[in-house]
Enzyme design. Sequence first.
Site, PDB file in Angstrom:
ATOM      1  N   LEU A  72       0.859  -1.180   0.000  1.00 45.50           N
ATOM      2  CA  LEU A  72       0.000   0.000   0.000  1.00 45.50           C
ATOM      3  C   LEU A  72       0.891   1.224   0.000  1.00 45.50           C
ATOM      4  CD1 LEU A  72      -2.701  -0.930   2.694  1.00 45.50           C
ATOM      5  CD2 LEU A  72      -2.939  -1.040   0.202  1.00 45.50           C
ATOM      6  N   ASP A  73       0.471   2.270  -0.695  1.00 45.73           N
ATOM      7  CA  ASP A  73       1.208   3.531  -0.644  1.00 45.73           C
ATOM      8  C   ASP A  73       1.354   3.979   0.808  1.00 45.73           C
ATOM      9  OD1 ASP A  73       1.394   3.626  -3.370  1.00 45.73           O
ATOM     10  OD2 ASP A  73      -0.206   5.100  -3.648  1.00 45.73           O
ATOM     11  N   ARG A  74       2.396   4.725   1.073  1.00 43.74           N
ATOM     12  CA  ARG A  74       2.655   5.169   2.448  1.00 43.74           C
ATOM     13  C   ARG A  74       1.447   5.858   3.062  1.00 43.74           C
ATOM     14  NH1 ARG A  74       6.301  10.295   3.159  1.00 43.74           N
ATOM     15  NH2 ARG A  74       4.296  11.124   2.476  1.00 43.74           N
ATOM     16  N   THR A 114      -1.736   5.614   2.225  1.00 46.38           N
ATOM     17  CA  THR A 114      -2.977   4.840   2.170  1.00 46.38           C
ATOM     18  C   THR A 114      -3.053   3.946   3.396  1.00 46.38           C
ATOM     19  OG1 THR A 114      -2.923   4.811  -0.254  1.00 46.38           O
ATOM     20  CG2 THR A 114      -4.322   3.183   0.829  1.00 46.38           C
ATOM     21  N   ARG A 126      -5.514   6.485  -7.598  1.00 49.82           N
ATOM     22  CA  ARG A 126      -5.307   7.929  -7.490  1.00 49.82           C
ATOM     23  C   ARG A 126      -5.285   8.594  -8.868  1.00 49.82           C
ATOM     24  NH1 ARG A 126       0.013   8.095  -3.905  1.00 49.82           N
ATOM     25  NH2 ARG A 126      -0.258  10.357  -4.153  1.00 49.82           N
TER      26      ARG A 126
END
Length: 667
Positions: free
Chosen positions: A72-74, A76, A203
């Site tokens: 997961l993105d930082r 998120t 996104r």
Amino acid sequence: MTPRLSLSELFPDIHPAWILAEDGDLLVVDKPAGLSTHAPEAERIDDMVTRLRAFLRGRGDAEAYLGIHQRLDRDTSGVLLFTRRREANAAVARQFEGRTVQKTYVAAVSGFGDRPPRGTLRHRLVPAPGGAMRALAETGGAREDRAAGREDRAAKREDRAAKREDRAASGVLAITRYRLLERRGDRALLELRPETGRTHQLRVQLAAIGLPIAGDPLYGGPEAPRLLLHAAELRLDHPATGAAATFRSQLPAVFEAWLAAAPADPYAGGVAAVERAMREAAERRYGIARAGDTTALRLVHGAGDGLPSVSVDLYGEHLVVSLFGVGEGEPGAPPRDLVLDAAHRLGAKGVYLKARPKHASVIVDARREEFAPRHAVRGEDAPEEFTVLEHGLPFKVRLGDGLSTGIFLDQRENRRRVRELARGARVLNLFAYTGAFTVAAVAGGARESVTVDVSRGVVAWARDNLAAIGADPAAHVVVEADVFPWLKAAAQSDRRFDLVVLDPPSFATTKKSRFSAASDFGALAALAFRVLAPGGRLLACTNHRGIVRARFRRHLHEAAREAGCDVVQMKDLPDPVDFPSEPGAESHLKSVLASVGAPSVRAREGAPPAKAGKAAPPAKAAPFAKAGKAAPFPKAAPPARAAKAPAARGARRGPAAPARTTRRGAR
């Protein structure tokens, strides 16, 4: 005395509430926003994988194996799955690679308008500048799901066909289905189910149709406290049993608050709510606190951590709470007792208070009890003076001695940079306060240094800090002087330095002069550039909120031209992670590292430029003057007999102010 870093319970490896499910094959966690899944740097300790392994080892699992199949993105939050045995990897990998794992996300957007409540997004994603992606829409890129089952089957057929074309086509195919969950006015929550797994897929696809996710500045999202994207659910077959398994994470409260669009009062929930916000802010400092070489940091930075007009700093076993905008008759000040009670519940031995009026000009004496009580207002007093560590370097602090403590914590990473740049260099530290930048330079191997400040009290304090690391006073000289005349004398005597640190207060007043960064910084920077050696560097900083970054850079470019310096590089430097900006606002601290080449044009009349190629005078020549010898610069201050003397009026007044207003020298 160097107290330990207290409040260790604020910085556990893993909070128990994060673990959603665990068995012999799987470990599923609820990742908070702001925490990377797996940092590529080996020295990082604050990513989820490293922290989970530390947690498992702490429970007695020597191997602490984690198989990584999902990221997961930082920024998120939400469901993140790992395998606990190598034997489980193959079954889980097949599902992720075959896209049979069902992932469900929730995103907050604005401007949904009259779009269909269901739809499918199809794009080709290509790299864009700045680490972003760009979405190229395909025909029928967003369409209403009138017959969801039929479209599901068609989408899968199209996906299989598209895979065969990916190698020849531009970009990679991204497919996402969306469904409107809730809408209030212009704001909406969307359920998202990606059919592919591409970098920034959700996104960039939402941004491409005019619905960038709230809190996503990279793709133009509206302002929000954080990126409002949450991995709400993950479904797959269990690798051991083959049975369907579903893991869910509760939607964070910030989504509901943003959807309601009501200006929330972060203090309305009482002590418990404020304490919870402080603990959440502390969690974001895990990497600093657990590194083991730093015992002073900022726990809460105002609106950047959801508590406007409040900062909380940790010094070993004690806290310092600063309240901003608390002068007589000033509206909107945070509730004092509530904030202090919440801070004390974090577990510190004692809590000190610094009350900072919106208009700091009302402060005549920063040591008055109404602004800076000498004793702890909750719990026990700290020693009158004690030592904290920053990246392993010792600094003396005094928590009850006025509004300032002896070190500006927002400059921690800039001091680390100075330490890295200082080897073999001649270093000049201007408006040096207690000499923290010089300590870093000496620790980094600086050949010589001059430390300049107008206050006799902080000059003595700087000498103490340098003595604590064994600095040679003959090579590392501390001078009590007004910076402007000192710099003019230095330029006229053709003194040159390889590294100059220029970090003036926003406002300052001495017996003979007044300084305002808004009007005087350019002239000051020009003088600093004149004493730079060819190939030298100037680290310039300001915390004046009226000077935006673009204007600050312009001041520096103009100052370099005036001084006859050729700037070959001008680099913006980021703030430490414990000083987050208020959402939608620029950082309070602007830091620029300017590197110069050889002199290009003659400096303005009356201030000769550096002589290219001329060797610097030996270390003992002025301003590195021996006691008793004449020097063209103001002499060093008397020894530490004045160590407790107050700083000059107008000197910087403590840690960085999280409120928007400009304060006289506030940090």
